[in-house]
Motif scaffolding. Structure first.
Motif, PDB file in Angstrom:
ATOM      1  N   GLY A   1      37.966  -7.952  69.736  1.00 24.50           N
ATOM      2  CA  GLY A   1      38.707  -7.106  69.197  1.00 24.50           C
ATOM      3  C   GLY A   1      40.087  -7.674  69.114  1.00 24.50           C
TER       4      GLY A   1
ATOM      5  N   HIS B   1      42.884 -16.432  63.172  1.00 27.54           N
ATOM      6  CA  HIS B   1      43.132 -17.926  63.381  1.00 27.54           C
ATOM      7  C   HIS B   1      41.988 -18.664  63.900  1.00 27.54           C
ATOM      8  CE1 HIS B   1      44.354 -17.413  67.481  1.00 27.54           C
ATOM      9  NE2 HIS B   1      45.416 -16.681  67.260  1.00 27.54           N
TER      10      HIS B   1
ATOM     11  N   HIS C   1      40.564 -17.481  67.447  1.00 25.11           N
ATOM     12  CA  HIS C   1      39.780 -16.249  67.606  1.00 25.11           C
ATOM     13  C   HIS C   1      38.363 -16.944  67.019  1.00 25.11           C
ATOM     14  CE1 HIS C   1      43.635 -14.152  66.094  1.00 25.11           C
ATOM     15  NE2 HIS C   1      43.124 -13.867  67.506  1.00 25.11           N
TER      16      HIS C   1
ATOM     17  N   GLN D   1      35.239 -22.479  75.927  1.00 24.15           N
ATOM     18  CA  GLN D   1      35.286 -22.648  74.638  1.00 24.15           C
ATOM     19  C   GLN D   1      36.506 -23.783  74.423  1.00 24.15           C
ATOM     20  OE1 GLN D   1      38.186 -19.348  73.063  1.00 24.15           O
ATOM     21  NE2 GLN D   1      38.078 -20.981  71.640  1.00 24.15           N
TER      22      GLN D   1
ATOM     23  N   GLY E   1      40.232 -12.848  75.636  1.00 19.89           N
ATOM     24  CA  GLY E   1      40.983 -14.344  75.969  1.00 19.89           C
ATOM     25  C   GLY E   1      41.619 -13.868  77.383  1.00 19.89           C
TER      26      GLY E   1
ATOM     27  N   ARG F   1      50.671  -2.274  72.242  1.00 23.09           N
ATOM     28  CA  ARG F   1      51.675  -3.166  71.786  1.00 23.09           C
ATOM     29  C   ARG F   1      52.338  -2.459  70.673  1.00 23.09           C
ATOM     30  NH1 ARG F   1      48.713  -8.627  70.575  1.00 23.09           N
ATOM     31  NH2 ARG F   1      50.502  -9.083  69.289  1.00 23.09           N
TER      32      ARG F   1
ATOM     33  N   LEU G   1      42.094 -24.238  72.535  1.00 22.90           N
ATOM     34  CA  LEU G   1      42.804 -24.272  71.303  1.00 22.90           C
ATOM     35  C   LEU G   1      44.255 -23.484  71.529  1.00 22.90           C
ATOM     36  CD1 LEU G   1      40.289 -23.581  68.652  1.00 22.90           C
ATOM     37  CD2 LEU G   1      41.285 -25.677  68.991  1.00 22.90           C
TER      38      LEU G   1
ATOM     39  N   VAL H   1      46.546 -21.942  70.278  1.00 25.23           N
ATOM     40  CA  VAL H   1      47.006 -21.235  68.924  1.00 25.23           C
ATOM     41  C   VAL H   1      47.109 -20.017  69.136  1.00 25.23           C
ATOM     42  CG1 VAL H   1      46.356 -21.157  66.511  1.00 25.23           C
ATOM     43  CG2 VAL H   1      45.568 -22.910  67.683  1.00 25.23           C
TER      44      VAL H   1
ATOM     45  N   THR I   1      44.384  -7.901  67.105  1.00 26.79           N
ATOM     46  CA  THR I   1      45.241  -7.444  66.079  1.00 26.79           C
ATOM     47  C   THR I   1      45.186  -8.304  64.762  1.00 26.79           C
ATOM     48  OG1 THR I   1      46.703  -7.262  67.709  1.00 26.79           O
ATOM     49  CG2 THR I   1      47.558  -6.703  65.530  1.00 26.79           C
ATOM     50  N   PHE I   2      44.539  -9.539  65.272  1.00 31.26           N
ATOM     51  CA  PHE I   2      44.358 -10.425  63.801  1.00 31.26           C
ATOM     52  C   PHE I   2      45.336 -10.651  62.930  1.00 31.26           C
ATOM     53  CE2 PHE I   2      39.866  -9.038  65.538  1.00 31.26           C
ATOM     54  CZ  PHE I   2      39.714 -10.018  66.231  1.00 31.26           C
TER      55      PHE I   2
ATOM     56  N   ARG J   1      52.914 -16.614  62.738  1.00 28.01           N
ATOM     57  CA  ARG J   1      53.696 -15.888  62.004  1.00 28.01           C
ATOM     58  C   ARG J   1      55.236 -16.518  62.084  1.00 28.01           C
ATOM     59  NH1 ARG J   1      51.303 -11.842  65.207  1.00 28.01           N
ATOM     60  NH2 ARG J   1      53.228 -11.706  66.638  1.00 28.01           N
TER      61      ARG J   1
ATOM     62  N   ASP K   1      44.444 -13.785  78.612  1.00 27.88           N
ATOM     63  CA  ASP K   1      45.868 -12.832  78.602  1.00 27.88           C
ATOM     64  C   ASP K   1      45.337 -11.326  78.173  1.00 27.88           C
ATOM     65  OD1 ASP K   1      44.714 -13.851  76.025  1.00 27.88           O
ATOM     66  OD2 ASP K   1      46.491 -12.892  75.201  1.00 27.88           O
ATOM     67  N   ALA K   2      44.356 -11.159  77.700  1.00 23.91           N
ATOM     68  CA  ALA K   2      43.886  -9.794  77.552  1.00 23.91           C
ATOM     69  C   ALA K   2      43.107  -9.350  78.501  1.00 23.91           C
ATOM     70  CB  ALA K   2      43.056  -9.636  76.012  1.00 23.91           C
TER      71      ALA K   2
ATOM     72  N   ALA L   1      48.620 -16.190  67.062  1.00 25.56           N
ATOM     73  CA  ALA L   1      49.023 -15.546  65.765  1.00 25.56           C
ATOM     74  C   ALA L   1      50.690 -15.663  65.733  1.00 25.56           C
ATOM     75  CB  ALA L   1      48.648 -14.135  65.747  1.00 25.56           C
ATOM     76  N   THR L   2      51.436 -15.313  67.118  1.00 26.67           N
ATOM     77  CA  THR L   2      52.695 -15.261  67.216  1.00 26.67           C
ATOM     78  C   THR L   2      53.242 -16.476  66.467  1.00 26.67           C
ATOM     79  OG1 THR L   2      52.685 -13.828  68.985  1.00 26.67           O
ATOM     80  CG2 THR L   2      54.649 -14.953  68.981  1.00 26.67           C
TER      81      THR L   2
ATOM     82  N   ARG M   1      42.148 -19.498  77.705  1.00 26.72           N
ATOM     83  CA  ARG M   1      43.287 -19.642  77.010  1.00 26.72           C
ATOM     84  C   ARG M   1      44.380 -20.618  77.197  1.00 26.72           C
ATOM     85  NH1 ARG M   1      45.916 -14.869  73.011  1.00 26.72           N
ATOM     86  NH2 ARG M   1      46.916 -16.453  71.762  1.00 26.72           N
TER      87      ARG M   1
END
Ligand code: ATP
Length: 212
Positions: free
Chosen positions: A9, A16, A19, A172, A107, A46, A175, A177, A11-12, A183, A109-110, A179-180, A134
């Protein structure tokens, strides 16, 4: 036949390669039937994203087109309330057979934020949790999660058994990377090519998303 389903799950905003590679590598490592990507509607933890849910969903659909191991699942966008993972898991479980295995990908952080989630202690009743390292995350796990890890984690993720109830860390390709960062680059008219699939980039440009 036991089905093995992964869920990721998010916000996607936008989706990227962090994910996508995470989902695909987990699907391969665990021989999953599929990993479902679930864009969330009103993230409980959030601020609501500025980009409409329909765009976030469409970008995920563009990203996974042609990749049979990955699927988009829009159930959280169809609900008229915050996207609680426990509701998602209950609704998925209602569609699966008793012995089917569910793996929730998170991830790091989540994962560290888990104790703030609605009915978080019930999540493991429905699924296993796979924690993705991550490289760009600097969160610390609170004590309650360290206790949970001590009680429920298995060192060999391949040893996870049964429909749910255990945790494991999975490797994994790192990476860093987010989304923040994507953007922010787009708002400065910088290229994000190769950080998102070309089809997603084309969608972003066609709809004028993330411009300053
Ligand atoms: P933002 O920067 O807007 O917070 P994000 O890049 O963290 O977004 P989300 O949609 O919030 O993306 O993330 C969905 C899930 O994917 C979360 O569990 C998150 O930890 C995980 N994730 C995101 N980016 C990566 C990455 N680069 N590597 C591994 N996991 C990731």
């Amino acid at each position: 036949m036991v089905r093995r389903i992964g869920i990721l799950g998010g916000t996607f905003n936008p989706i990227h390669i962090g994910h996508l590679r995470g989902a695909l590598e987990v699907a391969e490592q665990f021989g999953l039937d599929e990993v479902r990507l679930l864009p969330n509607a009103l993230p409980p933890h959030r601020e609501a994203p500025r980009v409409a849910a329909s765009h976030r969903l469409a970008m995920v659909a563009c990203a996974v087109a042609g990749e049979p191991a990955l699927r988009v699942d829009d159930r959280e966008l169809k609900r008229d309330k915050p996207s609680y993972s426990i509701d998602t898991l209950e609704s998925l479980r209602a569609e699966l057979a008793e012995h089917d295995q569910l793996f929730m990908l998170l991830g790091w952080d989540a994962f560290c934020g888990l104790p703030t989630w609605h009915r978080w202690e019930e999540l493991l009743e429905h699924c296993h949790i796979l924690v993705l390292q991550r490289p760009d995350a600097d969160s610390d796990a609170p004590q309650v999660l360290r206790d949970l890890l001590a009680a429920r984690s298995v060192s060999d993720p391949q040893a996870l058994s049964g429909p749910g109830g255990q945790l494991a860390f999975v490797w994994q390709m790192p990476l860093a990377v987010s989304a923040t960062q994507i953007r922010a680059s787009l708002a400065e008219a910088k290229s994000v090519r190769f950080l998102v699939p070309d089809a997603v980039l084309a969608y972003i440009h066609a709809h004028g998303l993330y411009r300053a």
